[in-house]
Structures are given as C-alpha cells and as structure tokens.
Scaffold this active site. Structure first.
Site, PDB file in Angstrom:
ATOM      1  N   GLY A  91       0.816  -1.208   0.000  1.00 10.40           N
ATOM      2  CA  GLY A  91       0.000   0.000   0.000  1.00 10.40           C
ATOM      3  C   GLY A  91       0.842   1.247   0.000  1.00 10.40           C
ATOM      4  N   GLY A  92       2.059   1.138  -0.534  1.00  5.25           N
ATOM      5  CA  GLY A  92       2.985   2.268  -0.459  1.00  5.25           C
ATOM      6  C   GLY A  92       3.280   2.584   0.992  1.00  5.25           C
ATOM      7  N   SER A 144       5.697  -4.795  -2.365  1.00  6.50           N
ATOM      8  CA  SER A 144       5.367  -3.446  -2.806  1.00  6.50           C
ATOM      9  C   SER A 144       5.888  -2.446  -1.769  1.00  6.50           C
ATOM     10  CB  SER A 144       3.861  -3.324  -3.053  1.00  6.50           C
ATOM     11  OG  SER A 144       3.545  -2.137  -3.739  1.00  6.50           O
TER      12      SER A 144
END
Length: 553
Positions: free
Chosen positions: A133-134, A219
């Site tokens: 989710g960054g 991510s």
C-alpha cells in the site's frame, strides 16, 4: 506509468489493495474457534482463538499511544493490563480511507497479529511481514496475507503489524520541532522496529524463535523491508530479509522532506514557529490535506554520479535523516549493518498489468509496432525507438502490448531489484538470491483480451500459500487474480516452501524445485517461480544491458 498522476495512483493502489483484502480466504474479524488459548506477554495475558491447527492472536498492542501530544513522536509507554485481554479482533489500521471488513482507521493503531501452530515453547522461524500500500495505505489484516496456511503447512510463526502511514508516520519536523520530535520523518518505520522488539521480547511464548526472524514485504512492504535492512534500531531483531516487488534503493532526502513540511504548513496557514498547532488539527483534516499535496514523481531518475533513485511512494515516506535512516538503503552500496544477513529480492514478470487493471486502462492492448514507440516517447524521449528495437530482438515472438508490459514492469520493479542484488554481491557478505515470479493467470484485464499474466500483488496469496483447494473437498473458487487453473496450487506451494525454508535456514529450497544458487556477477542466476520452477542464468541480459547504457541501472 508517466501518464498516471501520482495522487490517483496511490488512491487507486490503496483501493485495489482493499479489494484484494476481501475475505476470499475465510478471513474474518471475529474468529471461529475450536478453543481459546492464553499466553503471557511482557505486558499481560492474552486470549487467542485456535481453529484447524492454528492459533491466531489479533489486535495485540505492541506500543502505546501515538495520538494527542504523542502525534509525530515516539509512542507513549505501553501500559500493562490486568486479567486476560481478548486478542480476537483486529486492531484499528492507520489513518487512511476506510478499509473493508476492518475496524475504522485511527491514530492509535499500533497493533499486531500473530499466527502460530502452537504456543508450546518450540523455536519456530518467525516471518515478520510488512504490508503493501505504499507508505499511505494497507494494514496487517489484509485478507490475502492471512498467515494461517503458512503457520499450519510449514510450521512457522507469522507476525504482521499496523503502523503509522502518510504524514502521521513520515512528516519531517526535526528541523523545527526540537529533540522531542527527533526522528519524526521515520515514525512509521520506528513503529515497525518497535514491533520487531516486541517480537524479540515475546515471541517465544507463541512458539517462535526470537533469534531466527525474517523480515519480508511486498510493494510498499518491500520498500519498508529495504529501510529496515539499513536501520540501526531494527538491526538487533532480525536475521534475514526478503524484498518483493518493492525495491527501496533510495528514500526521501531530508531537504525534500523539509520542503514538503513547509508546503503542508503553508496550506494549513500555520507559521513554522507555530508548528505545534499541527497537534490540534483533526486527523481527518490532515488526511484530506495529505491528499491535496503534490506527490513526488513515481521515479526520480539519477544522474550518473549520484546513483539510482528508485520509487518513492508519495510525498510522505521514510526520510534519510542521518540517524534513524543513516543513508539510502542501497545507494551507493548495500548497508554494512546487514552485511551478514541473507537476502531474497525479486519481482513479478508482468507487474504493470495490475496498474492497467486498477486504472481501467484498455488502450495499451491496442498498441501495434507503429504506435508503441510513440507511447513510450512520453517517458523515454528519443530512446523509445531503441528500447523497442532491443526488446523486439530479445523477444522476437512478443506483441507490441507484450513489449509495453515488459518495459513497464522491469522499470517499475525489476531494475531496482537487480541493483540491490548486484550491490549485495559486491559487499562480499551473506548471499543474495534473485527471483522472478512467473505463474500466468489466464484472467483477462476487463475490456481487453489481454491476460493478467503475473501482475503486481498476485504473489501475496501465492507466497502465503492461500492458493489452495478447499479443505472441505468442494470445488475450488476462482482466485482474485490467479484465475482457475489448478496449477496455481502447485506454484503457491513452491513459493511458500521456498520462503519458509529461507526463513528457517537462510537458504531457499523446496521439493521438486531445482537448487537455487546464490546470485553472482558471472552467471547471474535467477529463479523463475511457477508450477515448474527453473534457474535461468543471465536472464534479461539484452534488456539490462540496454538500461545500463541509458543510465537506468
């Protein structure tokens, strides 16, 4: 990627992550329990729920209050409790848009979840996962990353934290706020380090080995793992790491972070000397303001004397402040502090199809070899033609959309992964293992006949071994990204076994998978993970030579 506005990208990424968090794996907030299990921790007793051979403890507080006068600061001390505290429901995620099937987001979000085969004092490997989710979205309760199957099928303990995100976790105030706010630009990372310390102090009570902890993440979680790998405060509490589809080579310089802080204060009409007024702004207003500020571009390119600047997840993220994060995680070199800690790093072959899916982009699938160079010119200028020529030569059977996906995927996640592997090898310490995930989903991107392939984030359910036939013998349901083919169950088993073996031994291995050599600068072996795995030497050699010649690697 150049045509995607950063704010829109992050908003959609958060929504897409939430979509992946839907309860497709039977993941609910209130456990169905065959029995309840109690354990003692440093701050009090906890009650978890046991079901189908796994005990789950949800919403465990690992640090104290971070709201009110503790905003942007180290947490208050965690207060011990008396009696037995229920650990049966997830804790609040960090401030962000509401998340499906989770509690309402809140500032006081420092909770973690534990999945264990048993609280029996055995010394199992601990797999400490940082969500994606960054640096602005996600939580340790996302459904695709349910740790039950890893714990049950591979005898490991899985831990996942919630931690501060966005400006609550990464607003740099060090230059204006004084010593009480030292490290403010890295509070989100310091939260994770506090979670690691909690694991060190408590995980033995859950059947885990505090001296065998693997940090890993996908991510934004990969970028967080990159930072932890370089952080003195985290160093005592983990032994190995895996960076997945999120190579955090460089983070935000403090000068850039200070400019972002000045911009925020100006937008709020707060003079720098009155910065304390930030402590009284409602969290919802700060979140709204966070969404109004301009974001750092997805890629900050290097000049040839500076080193690669990789993905920066929005205007707020870890800050190279010289103390908490002493230097960029992997620039100019791999961090000396983790020289002797083995590392996994890699990416998915078709990362970009995820972003085409979440943006509802169907135009790329209509590209031909006449329009492809024009499509790439916006990002690569006069080099676009050379890029297309190189990729067509290296992949003679590829279509124009195939080449667009390949170029976009390797520049998003691949080049940074290779950069990290090469720098780790040059350090001459513990081994590094490079991988590509390549299982191909047959699901089509809506509005096209183009298959998802191996999109960004598809690896989550595979490596958590959540691609399994139903335990009750019923017909398998279609996987969110993975499709319907039963081969996905084999690929998931391979992925999960490689990772859990690495967690246990520091070297990845699995049944029916060839031996995985450590990366080196001669043969450059890469493990391609699929239903049938293979080691490929010098993979993408022509493409990587091109990117090196263009100063991108």
């Amino acid at each position: 990627m150049n045509s995607l506005h950063r704010r829109d990208f992050l908003t959609r990424l958060t929504l897409a992550t939430a979509a992946l968090a839907t309860p497709r794996y039977g993941f609910s907030n209130v456990s169905r329990a065959d029995e309840f299990v109690e354990v003692s921790t440093t701050h009090g007793r906890l009650k978890g729920a046991r079901s189908e051979g796994v005990t789950t403890f949800k919403g465990i507080p690992y640090a104290g209050r971070i709201s009110g006068d503790r905003r942007f600061r180290r947490p208050a001390l965690l207060e011990p409790w008396t009696g037995v505290r229920d650990a049966l429901q997830f804790g609040a995620p960090a401030i962000q848009p509401p998340r499906r099937n989770e509690p309402a987001p809140a500032e006081d979000c420092l909770f973690l979840n534990v999945w264990t085969p048993a609280s029996d004092n055995r010394k199992r490997p601990v797999m400490f996962y940082s969500h994606g989710g960054g640096f602005v979205g996600g939580s340790g309760a996302s459904g695709g990353q349910d740790g039950s199957n890893l714990a049950r099928n591979f005898d490991v303990v899985v831990v996942e934290t919630n931690h501060r995100l966005g400006l609550f976790g990464f607003l740099y105030l060090d230059d204006i706020a004084g010593p009480d706010f030292a490290g403010s630009g890295n509070m989100g990372m310091l939260d994770i380090a506090a979670g690691l310390k909690w694991v060190h102090d408590n995980i033995a009570q859950f059947g885990g080995d505090p001296n065998n902890v693997m940090i890993w993440g996908e991510s934004g979680g990969g970028a967080k793992t990159s930072c932890l790998y370089a952080m003195p405060e985290a160093a005592p509490y983990f032994n190995k790491a895996s960076i997945e589809s999120g190579p955090g080579v460089r983070m935000t310089p403090k000068e850039v972070a200070a400019e972002t802080t000045a911009m925020l204060l100006k937008e709020l009409n707060i003079a720098p000397k009155d910065w304390r007024k930030l402590l009284d702004v409602p969290a919802a207003d700060l979140l709204a303001m966070q969404n109004k500020l301009p974001f750092v571009p997805p890629f900050q390119e290097k000049n040839r004397n500076q080193g690669m600047m990789r993905r920066n997840y929005g205007g707020f993220g870890p800050v190279v402040d010289g103390v908490v994060l002493p230097h960029h995680p992997f620039d100019p070199t791999a961090p000396a502090i983790s020289q002797n800690k083995p590392l996994l790093v890699g990416w998915n072959e078709d990362e970009y199809t995820f972003f085409a899916w979440e943006r509802k982009d169907t135009e790329f699938a209509k590209l031909d070899f006449e329009s492809l160079p024009k499509k790439l010119e916006a990002q690569y200028g006069a080099d676009a033609g050379r890029i297309v020529d190189t990729y067509r030569k290296a992949n003679p059977n590829a279509s124009a959309p195939d080449i667009f996906i390949a170029v976009s995927s390797i520049t998003m996640m691949g080049l940074g992964s290779v950069d990290i592997a090469e720098k780790k090898v040059k350090q001459g310490g513990a081994p590094v293992y490079l991988y590509n995930f390549g299982y191909k989903s047959e699901k089509k991107i809506p509005g096209t006949d183009y298959p998802m392939g191996t999109p960004h984030a598809m690896d989550i359910s595979f490596k958590f071994n959540n691609e399994l036939p139903p335990r009750d013998g019923s017909a398998p349901k279609e996987s969110f990204f993975g499709g319907n083919r039963p081969e996905r169950f084999v690929a998931s088993r391979h992925f999960a076994e490689l990772w859990t073996t690495f967690a246990r031994m520091g070297k990845p291995a699995a049944k029916d998978v060839p031996a995985w050599p450590a990366y080196n600068l001669n043969t450059r072996p890469t493990m391609r993970i699929d239903a049938t795995c293979e080691v490929i030497d010098n993979r993408f050699s022509q493409e990587l030579a091109l990117w090196r010649s263009l100063g991108k690697l």
